[in-house]
Design a protein around this motif. Structure first.
Motif, PDB file in Angstrom:
ATOM      1  N   ASN A 111     -12.503   2.542  -1.775  1.00 27.23           N
ATOM      2  CA  ASN A 111     -12.607   1.531  -0.937  1.00 27.23           C
ATOM      3  C   ASN A 111     -12.395   0.004  -1.690  1.00 27.23           C
ATOM      4  OD1 ASN A 111     -13.989  -0.718   0.616  1.00 27.23           O
ATOM      5  ND2 ASN A 111     -14.507   0.811   1.816  1.00 27.23           N
ATOM      6  N   ALA A 112     -12.827   0.078  -2.871  1.00 29.21           N
ATOM      7  CA  ALA A 112     -12.624  -1.252  -3.707  1.00 29.21           C
ATOM      8  C   ALA A 112     -11.236  -1.328  -4.060  1.00 29.21           C
ATOM      9  CB  ALA A 112     -13.509  -1.104  -4.920  1.00 29.21           C
ATOM     10  N   VAL A 113     -10.573  -0.290  -4.377  1.00 27.87           N
ATOM     11  CA  VAL A 113      -9.062  -0.155  -4.768  1.00 27.87           C
ATOM     12  C   VAL A 113      -8.211  -0.610  -3.602  1.00 27.87           C
ATOM     13  CG1 VAL A 113      -6.852   1.352  -5.398  1.00 27.87           C
ATOM     14  CG2 VAL A 113      -9.267   1.376  -6.971  1.00 27.87           C
ATOM     15  N   ALA A 114      -8.908  -0.154  -2.508  1.00 28.56           N
ATOM     16  CA  ALA A 114      -7.783  -0.461  -1.206  1.00 28.56           C
ATOM     17  C   ALA A 114      -8.058  -1.876  -1.009  1.00 28.56           C
ATOM     18  CB  ALA A 114      -8.498   0.237  -0.211  1.00 28.56           C
ATOM     19  N   GLN A 115      -9.096  -2.666  -1.151  1.00 26.42           N
ATOM     20  CA  GLN A 115      -9.490  -3.925  -0.976  1.00 26.42           C
ATOM     21  C   GLN A 115      -8.525  -4.719  -2.042  1.00 26.42           C
ATOM     22  OE1 GLN A 115     -13.406  -5.659  -0.216  1.00 26.42           O
ATOM     23  NE2 GLN A 115     -14.127  -3.511   0.146  1.00 26.42           N
ATOM     24  N   ILE A 116      -8.501  -4.297  -3.297  1.00 24.85           N
ATOM     25  CA  ILE A 116      -7.713  -5.051  -4.197  1.00 24.85           C
ATOM     26  C   ILE A 116      -6.306  -4.748  -3.913  1.00 24.85           C
ATOM     27  CG2 ILE A 116      -7.198  -5.147  -6.749  1.00 24.85           C
ATOM     28  CD1 ILE A 116      -9.740  -6.346  -5.746  1.00 24.85           C
ATOM     29  N   ALA A 117      -5.680  -3.772  -3.515  1.00 27.17           N
ATOM     30  CA  ALA A 117      -4.237  -3.556  -3.188  1.00 27.17           C
ATOM     31  C   ALA A 117      -3.869  -4.592  -2.017  1.00 27.17           C
ATOM     32  CB  ALA A 117      -4.124  -2.061  -2.630  1.00 27.17           C
ATOM     33  N   GLN A 118      -4.586  -4.533  -1.063  1.00 27.58           N
ATOM     34  CA  GLN A 118      -4.444  -5.594   0.084  1.00 27.58           C
ATOM     35  C   GLN A 118      -4.536  -6.981  -0.620  1.00 27.58           C
ATOM     36  OE1 GLN A 118      -7.605  -5.331   3.150  1.00 27.58           O
ATOM     37  NE2 GLN A 118      -6.255  -6.067   4.679  1.00 27.58           N
ATOM     38  N   ARG A 119      -5.334  -7.237  -1.315  1.00 26.24           N
ATOM     39  CA  ARG A 119      -5.423  -8.753  -1.884  1.00 26.24           C
ATOM     40  C   ARG A 119      -3.954  -8.736  -2.659  1.00 26.24           C
ATOM     41  NH1 ARG A 119      -9.133 -12.798  -4.507  1.00 26.24           N
ATOM     42  NH2 ARG A 119      -7.528 -13.838  -6.071  1.00 26.24           N
ATOM     43  N   ALA A 120      -3.764  -7.888  -3.279  1.00 21.31           N
ATOM     44  CA  ALA A 120      -2.337  -8.013  -4.179  1.00 21.31           C
ATOM     45  C   ALA A 120      -1.172  -8.361  -3.544  1.00 21.31           C
ATOM     46  CB  ALA A 120      -2.222  -6.447  -5.071  1.00 21.31           C
ATOM     47  N   PHE A 121      -1.009  -7.587  -2.047  1.00 21.79           N
ATOM     48  CA  PHE A 121       0.028  -7.675  -1.450  1.00 21.79           C
ATOM     49  C   PHE A 121       0.046  -8.933  -0.425  1.00 21.79           C
ATOM     50  CE2 PHE A 121       0.158  -2.685  -1.181  1.00 21.79           C
ATOM     51  CZ  PHE A 121       1.153  -2.911  -2.173  1.00 21.79           C
ATOM     52  N   LYS A 122      -1.180  -9.299  -0.069  1.00 23.26           N
ATOM     53  CA  LYS A 122      -1.402 -10.649   0.893  1.00 23.26           C
ATOM     54  C   LYS A 122      -1.474 -11.893  -0.100  1.00 23.26           C
ATOM     55  CE  LYS A 122      -2.996  -8.950   5.273  1.00 23.26           C
ATOM     56  NZ  LYS A 122      -3.215  -7.540   5.229  1.00 23.26           N
ATOM     57  N   THR A 123      -2.511 -11.921  -0.796  1.00 22.14           N
ATOM     58  CA  THR A 123      -2.744 -13.177  -1.677  1.00 22.14           C
ATOM     59  C   THR A 123      -1.769 -13.407  -2.659  1.00 22.14           C
ATOM     60  OG1 THR A 123      -5.062 -12.784  -0.826  1.00 22.14           O
ATOM     61  CG2 THR A 123      -4.602 -14.375  -2.567  1.00 22.14           C
ATOM     62  N   GLU A 124      -1.675 -12.501  -3.537  1.00 25.82           N
ATOM     63  CA  GLU A 124      -0.951 -12.620  -4.840  1.00 25.82           C
ATOM     64  C   GLU A 124       0.709 -12.333  -4.536  1.00 25.82           C
ATOM     65  OE1 GLU A 124      -2.219 -13.490  -7.426  1.00 25.82           O
ATOM     66  OE2 GLU A 124      -4.569 -13.315  -6.520  1.00 25.82           O
ATOM     67  N   LYS A 125       1.056 -12.017  -3.211  1.00 25.70           N
ATOM     68  CA  LYS A 125       2.224 -11.716  -2.894  1.00 25.70           C
ATOM     69  C   LYS A 125       3.067 -10.507  -3.775  1.00 25.70           C
ATOM     70  CE  LYS A 125       2.171 -15.131   0.259  1.00 25.70           C
ATOM     71  NZ  LYS A 125       0.873 -14.616   1.144  1.00 25.70           N
ATOM     72  N   LEU A 126       2.543  -9.790  -4.125  1.00 27.49           N
ATOM     73  CA  LEU A 126       3.014  -8.765  -4.793  1.00 27.49           C
ATOM     74  C   LEU A 126       3.766  -7.805  -3.831  1.00 27.49           C
ATOM     75  CD1 LEU A 126       0.546  -8.041  -7.603  1.00 27.49           C
ATOM     76  CD2 LEU A 126       2.409  -9.431  -7.804  1.00 27.49           C
ATOM     77  N   LYS A 127       4.857  -6.949  -4.362  1.00 31.89           N
ATOM     78  CA  LYS A 127       5.537  -5.775  -3.572  1.00 31.89           C
ATOM     79  C   LYS A 127       5.316  -4.532  -3.929  1.00 31.89           C
ATOM     80  CE  LYS A 127       9.522  -8.433  -2.099  1.00 31.89           C
ATOM     81  NZ  LYS A 127       9.082  -8.545  -0.776  1.00 31.89           N
ATOM     82  N   SER A 128       4.889  -4.225  -5.218  1.00 31.37           N
ATOM     83  CA  SER A 128       4.612  -2.986  -5.803  1.00 31.37           C
ATOM     84  C   SER A 128       3.442  -2.813  -6.787  1.00 31.37           C
ATOM     85  CB  SER A 128       5.952  -2.588  -6.577  1.00 31.37           C
ATOM     86  OG  SER A 128       5.564  -1.685  -7.454  1.00 31.37           O
ATOM     87  N   LEU A 129       2.859  -1.765  -6.591  1.00 28.76           N
ATOM     88  CA  LEU A 129       1.425  -1.539  -7.218  1.00 28.76           C
ATOM     89  C   LEU A 129       1.624  -0.197  -7.978  1.00 28.76           C
ATOM     90  CD1 LEU A 129      -1.093  -3.001  -4.873  1.00 28.76           C
ATOM     91  CD2 LEU A 129      -0.325  -4.106  -6.910  1.00 28.76           C
ATOM     92  N   GLN A 130       1.017   0.047  -9.069  1.00 30.45           N
ATOM     93  CA  GLN A 130       1.009   1.221  -9.947  1.00 30.45           C
ATOM     94  C   GLN A 130      -0.464   1.494 -10.189  1.00 30.45           C
ATOM     95  OE1 GLN A 130       3.863   0.077 -13.036  1.00 30.45           O
ATOM     96  NE2 GLN A 130       5.474   1.108 -11.908  1.00 30.45           N
ATOM     97  N   ILE A 131      -0.437   2.761 -10.324  1.00 31.83           N
ATOM     98  CA  ILE A 131      -1.649   3.440 -11.124  1.00 31.83           C
ATOM     99  C   ILE A 131      -1.315   4.560 -11.870  1.00 31.83           C
ATOM    100  CG2 ILE A 131      -3.729   4.782 -10.512  1.00 31.83           C
ATOM    101  CD1 ILE A 131      -4.028   3.451  -7.807  1.00 31.83           C
TER     102      ILE A 131
END
Length: 178
Positions: A111-131
């Motif tokens: 749940n926390a990772v999903a929230q951070i991913a959402q923030r990364a895309f919306k607030t930080e304007k990132l396009k790609s995330l890696q784990i």
């Protein structure tokens, strides 16, 4: 970032030093393999105070965003989710995460990772995330999958744990839909 869960997700603050150090020390065996640097920087309450100051400077600068997964009832730090290796040019970052053994299996990390991913895309304007995850870390692989990350490839010798040879890591990625 509030959820309707039994945990909250917030930036670290100075009052977290004891709680963070306790989490790291009590989960030393669990964290030393894949979170060796974070563990090493949080072995005492004083060390955690310095760590938190550094993390908040990085947060303010936008170079690395460290969030605490907190147990809602006690406000204790149960784990961390970190948006790291942020490359604003190619708009990509890595998400790293850990959670204490006693909080595992509750769905908090996913749940926390999903929230951070959402923030990364919306607030930080990132396009790609890696784990990046080791093949032996089944719980972590499950978190990546739960959060919509797809397996891409094996990266040879991508992580070195203390007193071990470099480990091959699995790369998972998720891209924004815009």
């Amino acid at each position: 970032m509030e959820g309707n869960q039994a945990f909250t997700l917030t930036q670290l603050n100075a009052d977290d030093a004891k709680s963070l150090s306790t989490l790291m020390v009590s989960n030393q065996d669990r964290f030393q393999r894949f979170f060796p640097m974070t563990l090493a920087q949080n072995l005492t309450e004083a060390a955690s105070q310095a760590f938190i100051l550094l993390k908040n400077v990085e947060f303010d600068l936008g170079t690395e965003l460290t969030f605490a997964i907190r147990e809602r009832t006690s406000d204790q730090v149960a784990g961390l989710v970190i948006l790291k290796n942020i490359d604003r040019t190619i708009r990509q970052a890595e998400i790293a995460y850990c959670i204490g053994a006693k909080y595992e299996g509750k769905g908090w990390t996913s749940n926390a990772v999903a929230q951070i991913a959402q923030r990364a895309f919306k607030t930080e304007k990132l396009k790609s995330l890696q784990i990046l995850v080791h093949v032996s870390n089944l719980a972590s692989i499950q978190v990546a999958k739960n959060c919509g990350f797809q397996f891409i490839k094996i990266i040879p010798e991508a992580h070195t744990s203390p007193n071990e040879n470099p480990l091959d890591m699995l790369l998972y990625e998720r891209h924004t839909h815009h």
